[in-house]
Structures are given as structure tokens and as C-alpha cells.
Design a protein around this motif. Structure first.
Motif, PDB file in Angstrom:
ATOM      1  N   GLY A  59       0.787  -1.220   0.000  1.00  0.00           N
ATOM      2  CA  GLY A  59       0.000   0.000   0.000  1.00  0.00           C
ATOM      3  C   GLY A  59       0.821   1.273   0.000  1.00  0.00           C
ATOM      4  N   MET A  60       2.110   1.144   0.122  1.00  0.00           N
ATOM      5  CA  MET A  60       2.982   2.323   0.115  1.00  0.00           C
ATOM      6  C   MET A  60       3.420   2.617  -1.311  1.00  0.00           C
ATOM      7  SD  MET A  60       3.568   3.404   3.210  1.00  0.00           S
ATOM      8  CE  MET A  60       3.551   2.924   4.913  1.00  0.00           C
ATOM      9  N   GLU A  61       4.009   3.774  -1.486  1.00  0.00           N
ATOM     10  CA  GLU A  61       4.653   4.141  -2.739  1.00  0.00           C
ATOM     11  C   GLU A  61       6.107   4.449  -2.438  1.00  0.00           C
ATOM     12  OE1 GLU A  61       2.516   7.318  -4.589  1.00  0.00           O
ATOM     13  OE2 GLU A  61       0.581   6.388  -4.157  1.00  0.00           O
ATOM     14  N   LYS A  62       6.946   4.398  -3.442  1.00  0.00           N
ATOM     15  CA  LYS A  62       8.370   4.603  -3.177  1.00  0.00           C
ATOM     16  C   LYS A  62       8.657   5.988  -2.619  1.00  0.00           C
ATOM     17  CE  LYS A  62       9.733   5.519  -7.962  1.00  0.00           C
ATOM     18  NZ  LYS A  62      10.621   5.087  -9.019  1.00  0.00           N
ATOM     19  N   SER A  63       7.820   6.961  -2.914  1.00  0.00           N
ATOM     20  CA  SER A  63       8.029   8.309  -2.373  1.00  0.00           C
ATOM     21  C   SER A  63       7.685   8.404  -0.881  1.00  0.00           C
ATOM     22  CB  SER A  63       7.197   9.318  -3.156  1.00  0.00           C
ATOM     23  OG  SER A  63       5.822   9.000  -3.057  1.00  0.00           O
ATOM     24  N   ASP A  64       7.028   7.390  -0.334  1.00  0.00           N
ATOM     25  CA  ASP A  64       6.666   7.390   1.093  1.00  0.00           C
ATOM     26  C   ASP A  64       7.842   7.024   1.999  1.00  0.00           C
ATOM     27  OD1 ASP A  64       4.033   7.973   0.387  1.00  0.00           O
ATOM     28  OD2 ASP A  64       3.465   5.858   0.304  1.00  0.00           O
ATOM     29  N   PHE A  65       8.905   6.454   1.431  1.00  0.00           N
ATOM     30  CA  PHE A  65      10.018   5.935   2.235  1.00  0.00           C
ATOM     31  C   PHE A  65      11.121   6.964   2.427  1.00  0.00           C
ATOM     32  CE2 PHE A  65       8.131   2.142   0.387  1.00  0.00           C
ATOM     33  CZ  PHE A  65       8.018   1.335   1.500  1.00  0.00           C
ATOM     34  N   LYS A  66      11.750   6.890   3.596  1.00  0.00           N
ATOM     35  CA  LYS A  66      12.991   7.621   3.875  1.00  0.00           C
ATOM     36  C   LYS A  66      13.975   6.603   4.428  1.00  0.00           C
ATOM     37  CE  LYS A  66      10.909  12.054   4.853  1.00  0.00           C
ATOM     38  NZ  LYS A  66      10.652  13.098   5.851  1.00  0.00           N
ATOM     39  N   ILE A  67      15.145   6.547   3.825  1.00  0.00           N
ATOM     40  CA  ILE A  67      16.176   5.601   4.246  1.00  0.00           C
ATOM     41  C   ILE A  67      17.455   6.378   4.497  1.00  0.00           C
ATOM     42  CG2 ILE A  67      17.449   3.515   3.631  1.00  0.00           C
ATOM     43  CD1 ILE A  67      15.095   2.888   1.688  1.00  0.00           C
ATOM     44  N   ASN A  68      18.010   6.249   5.682  1.00  0.00           N
ATOM     45  CA  ASN A  68      19.231   6.962   6.060  1.00  0.00           C
ATOM     46  C   ASN A  68      20.175   6.015   6.779  1.00  0.00           C
ATOM     47  OD1 ASN A  68      18.354   9.646   5.293  1.00  0.00           O
ATOM     48  ND2 ASN A  68      16.977   9.533   7.041  1.00  0.00           N
TER      49      ASN A  68
END
Length: 146
Positions: A59-68
Motif C-alpha cells: 500500500g505504500m509508494e516509493k516516495s513514502d520511504f525515507k532511508i538513512n
């Protein structure tokens, strides 16, 4: 005929139960177990050259993620907000939905942090975390005494 109901489980005398409200405590605790979890499942695979992670997040989209990566810790977070509004002649309906999660993973020392790659396909976030190439061990050196 009495309209009072007796609790099916009463382990303490009435005064103690009323004083500490034991039944309410256990009732609230059981309701917490029924709440859906928003923490995604994660699979980690290791081979000789890399670690591969799969984060289930439908249900997510790639723009919803933050990876650090910070201080040898991989931080994965996602946030999704949706709003649906229907207006008809006689009614208005608005629905809101908000979901988020945050996971952190300690990275081993042999990880190449500069080349971590992420891809989102079919509800699964795929991360490839390469290991550093093993440097060839020194062959040895002869030292002359002067």
C-alpha cells in the motif's frame, strides 16, 4: 429477578477489585492485543558479497520511504496519509487514513555504506547492502636491523 450481572472472572474480593480496578486493567490489556500492528515484517539474507533485506510494506509508494544511515545504523521509515472526500446532494463523507513505521538496524563494520541500494516492487521494499571487498592481506615484509 435481578438485573445486575456478575463478572465471569473475579479473582479478588470486591473491595480490592474496585480499589485497583483489576477488571478494567485486564480488559484494556486484552484490547491492546487486538490492535493491528503497523510494524512491517523484515527478512534479512546474507551471502558472501552482501546483505539483502525485504521489508513488507503493501500500500505504500516509493516516495513514502525515507532511508538513512547514521552512526552505523540503517534507519527505514515510511509515512502515508490519505484523505477521501465524497460530497453528494444530501451528505458529505470524509475519511482519513494515516500509517507510518520506523525501523532501525545496526550495521556491521564490513558494510559499504556508500553503495546501499533500495527498490520498491509489489509491496516489498528491497535493500541491497554490499559488503566491503576484503583487502588482500599483507604478504609479509622483512625488516633489516641497522
Amino acid at each position: 429477578m435481578s438485573l445486575l450481572t456478575k463478572s465471569p472472572v473475579r479473582t479478588f474480593p470486591s473491595t480490592v477489585s474496585d480499589l485497583f480496578n483489576i477488571e478494567k486493567f485486564f480488559s484494556d490489556a486484552l484490547q491492546l492485543w487486538d490492535m493491528p500492528s503497523t510494524m512491517p515484517a523484515v527478512n534479512v539474507h546474507e551471502d558472501e558479497t552482501s546483505f539483502r533485506m525485504e521489508v513488507a510494506s503493501p500500500g505504500m509508494e516509493k516516495s513514502d520511504f525515507k532511508i538513512n544511515v547514521r552512526d552505523n545504523v540503517l534507519l527505514i521509515s515510511a509515512e502515508k496519509k490519505t484523505e477521501k472526500k465524497e460530497e453528494e446532494k444530501n451528505f458529505t463523507r470524509r475519511e482519513f487514513n494515516y500509517s507510518s513505521f520506523r525501523r532501525s538496524f545496526a550495521l556491521p563494520e564490513n558494510v559499504d555504506q556508500d553503495n546501499i541500494k533500495a527498490e520498491y516492487n509489489n509491496g516489498i521494499l528491497h535493500l541491497t547492502i554490499p559488503k566491503m571487498k576484503k583487502e588482500s592481506a599483507p604478504k609479509g615484509k622483512s625488516i633489516d636491523v641497522a
